[in-house]
Motif scaffolding. Structure first.
Motif, PDB file in Angstrom:
ATOM      1  N   ALA A   1       9.277  59.261  23.581  1.00 28.16           N
ATOM      2  CA  ALA A   1       9.565  59.809  22.255  1.00 28.16           C
ATOM      3  C   ALA A   1      11.020  60.225  22.148  1.00 28.16           C
ATOM      4  O   ALA A   1      11.702  59.952  21.148  1.00 28.16           O
ATOM      5  N   GLU A   2      11.517  60.880  23.187  1.00 27.99           N
ATOM      6  CA  GLU A   2      12.913  61.337  23.177  1.00 27.99           C
ATOM      7  C   GLU A   2      13.877  60.162  23.201  1.00 27.99           C
ATOM      8  O   GLU A   2      14.904  60.165  22.517  1.00 27.99           O
ATOM      9  N   SER A   3      13.542  59.138  23.975  1.00 26.03           N
ATOM     10  CA  SER A   3      14.421  57.969  24.077  1.00 26.03           C
ATOM     11  C   SER A   3      14.525  57.204  22.767  1.00 26.03           C
ATOM     12  O   SER A   3      15.598  56.719  22.398  1.00 26.03           O
ATOM     13  N   HIS A   4      13.405  57.090  22.048  1.00 28.34           N
ATOM     14  CA  HIS A   4      13.367  56.266  20.837  1.00 28.34           C
ATOM     15  C   HIS A   4      13.424  57.079  19.550  1.00 28.34           C
ATOM     16  O   HIS A   4      13.340  56.507  18.461  1.00 28.34           O
ATOM     17  N   HIS A   5      13.576  58.408  19.659  1.00 26.62           N
ATOM     18  CA  HIS A   5      13.633  59.274  18.472  1.00 26.62           C
ATOM     19  C   HIS A   5      12.391  59.075  17.601  1.00 26.62           C
ATOM     20  O   HIS A   5      12.481  58.859  16.398  1.00 26.62           O
ATOM     21  N   ARG A   6      11.255  59.166  18.238  1.00 20.89           N
ATOM     22  CA  ARG A   6       9.986  58.929  17.541  1.00 20.89           C
ATOM     23  C   ARG A   6       9.143  60.197  17.471  1.00 20.89           C
ATOM     24  O   ARG A   6       9.360  61.155  18.199  1.00 20.89           O
ATOM     25  N   VAL A   7       8.161  60.141  16.595  1.00 21.39           N
ATOM     26  CA  VAL A   7       7.069  61.119  16.618  1.00 21.39           C
ATOM     27  C   VAL A   7       5.913  60.447  17.358  1.00 21.39           C
ATOM     28  O   VAL A   7       5.467  59.371  16.979  1.00 21.39           O
ATOM     29  N   MET A   8       5.473  61.082  18.423  1.00 23.82           N
ATOM     30  CA  MET A   8       4.351  60.541  19.195  1.00 23.82           C
ATOM     31  C   MET A   8       3.132  61.426  18.992  1.00 23.82           C
ATOM     32  O   MET A   8       3.193  62.647  19.198  1.00 23.82           O
ATOM     33  N   VAL A   9       2.043  60.817  18.563  1.00 30.40           N
ATOM     34  CA  VAL A   9       0.783  61.530  18.325  1.00 30.40           C
ATOM     35  C   VAL A   9      -0.206  61.142  19.414  1.00 30.40           C
ATOM     36  O   VAL A   9      -0.450  59.952  19.646  1.00 30.40           O
ATOM     37  N   LEU A  10      -0.760  62.140  20.094  1.00 31.49           N
ATOM     38  CA  LEU A  10      -1.759  61.888  21.133  1.00 31.49           C
ATOM     39  C   LEU A  10      -3.110  62.392  20.653  1.00 31.49           C
ATOM     40  O   LEU A  10      -3.287  63.584  20.404  1.00 31.49           O
ATOM     41  N   GLU A  11      -4.065  61.480  20.501  1.00 33.37           N
ATOM     42  CA  GLU A  11      -5.416  61.868  20.106  1.00 33.37           C
ATOM     43  C   GLU A  11      -6.274  62.036  21.352  1.00 33.37           C
ATOM     44  O   GLU A  11      -6.364  61.119  22.182  1.00 33.37           O
ATOM     45  N   VAL A  12      -6.908  63.208  21.472  1.00 35.99           N
ATOM     46  CA  VAL A  12      -7.727  63.494  22.646  1.00 35.99           C
ATOM     47  C   VAL A  12      -9.170  63.755  22.239  1.00 35.99           C
ATOM     48  O   VAL A  12      -9.476  63.987  21.074  1.00 35.99           O
TER      49      VAL A  12
END
Length: 365
Positions: free
Chosen positions: A174-185
């Motif tokens: 996420a930090e490398s690509h400037h993304r929002v990462m959503v983790l569904e658990v």
């Protein structure tokens, strides 16, 4: 351990979804019971094996080497309820009460008591059999940690560890690509896995079923981070989380299962919405069954062993109708009827929620 009752032969059954630590419980029950002169049988494939008379005798050799193994050596299913059991009739599936046949199978095998290892659905069935006169002892099992009157269910620690590791890995991409990462658990209607993993993994937003979220609050958190130069965000969302005024996301309906409603999809919905509203590339990762597979943690191995020994001791003491539970680091006994069909959810005064808010985590409200 003194034998205070006349039970000589017991059986063990595992029901519902698998959880790391099941084999450790089985091993502990078997070794404790054998050490006191009892004969132990294993019922294969959950309550379905009880109806279909699928049993194997368990010995020291049977449980050798299974402590670190995930899954259950006995097999399990969350579709077979003896009180509403699927049978094919005239080419169609009909549901019949096969509980009396299940009891007869145990009686004919000389089995006098049953140790049931399972979650809320399995323990509810166990409570019904106890009310029919079957001596039963319950062991709480679920990665969701949603069984009341126990501070921990085994399998939860392992699931949180898997989710935390996933967050650590998503953080770097996420930090490398400037993304929002959503983790569904996982977690069904309880937010314990999301809450603990989110705290441990440094999530910026943690969305749980107990706190319906506002998408605007999530967006505001992402933009606030951007203003501070943080061009990425991590969001953990429980599969049962839902927006204020919105519906829970359902992946599919499975007829004939204890758990007919299979949750899923909320993470992808949120990721799409975030991308549309912020212009930031957003991706969703769904961990799914990865959380409940594989080797149990040391904590879960120890807890499972303690539960198994305590369950066997209940049998030896004639203390039937109880579930073993963890409270204040002590294993205690709780009447199964008191917890059957009930849930344990994150409450608004939970200390982790307070701590999370103090360090700036957004919970969507």
């Amino acid at each position: 351990m003194a034998k205070l009752n006349k039970v000589k032969t017991i059986a063990i059954l595992t029901g519902g979804g698998d959880a790391p630590g099941l084999n450790a419980v089985i091993r502990a029950v078997v070794r404790t019971a054998l050490g006191q002169g009892l004969t132990v049988w294993g019922i294969k494939n959950g309550f379905g094996g009880m109806v279909e008379n699928q049993m194997i005798q368990l010995t020291d050799n049977s449980v050798a080497g299974i402590l670190p193994r995930g899954g259950t050596m006995l097999g399990t299913t969350n579709r077979d309820n003896p009180f509403s059991y699927p049978k094919k009739q005239d080419g169609k599936i009909v549901y019949q009460d096969m509980s009396v046949q299940a009891m007869d199978n145990l009686r004919q095998a000389g089995i006098e008591a049953l140790v049931v290892i399972g979650g809320d659905g399995t323990l509810k069935i166990a409570a019904e059999f106890y009310q029919m006169g079957l001596p039963v002892v319950g062991v709480p099992k679920t990665i969701d940690n949603d069984i009341p009157d126990t501070e921990r269910t085994f399998g939860f620690d392992t699931a949180v560890g898997v989710a935390t590791d996933a967050l650590d890995r998503l953080h770097t991409t996420a930090e490398s690509h400037h993304r929002v990462m959503v983790l569904e658990v996982m977690g069904r209607y309880a937010g314990w896995i999301a809450l603990h993993a989110g705290m441990a993994g440094g999530a910026d937003c943690i969305l749980i079923p107990e706190i319906p979220f506002k998408t605007d609050s999530v967006i505001a958190k992402i933009k606030e981070r951007q203003q501070r130069g943080r061009q990425f965000s991590l969001i953990v969302i429980a599969e049962g989380a839902h927006p204020q005024g919105g519906e829970i996301s359902i992946a599919r309906i499975v007829e004939g299962s204890h758990e007919k409603v299979r949750l899923g999809g909320i993470g992808e919905k949120l990721a799409r919405e975030i991308e549309e509203l912020t212009g930031m590339e957003s991706r969703c990762t769904v961990l799914g069954h990865v959380q409940r597979g594989g080797t149990p943690t040391a904590f879960d191995r120890v807890l499972s062993t303690r539960y198994g020994v305590a369950a066997a001791q209940c049998v030896l003491d004639g203390a039937f109708g109880n579930m073993v539970a963890l409270q204040k680091n002590q294993i205690i006994r709780v009447p199964i009827v008191d917890i059957a069909g009930k849930a344990n959810n994150v409450t608004s005064d939970n200390e982790l929620l307070t701590a999370g808010r103090a360090i700036g985590i957004c919970f969507g409200d």
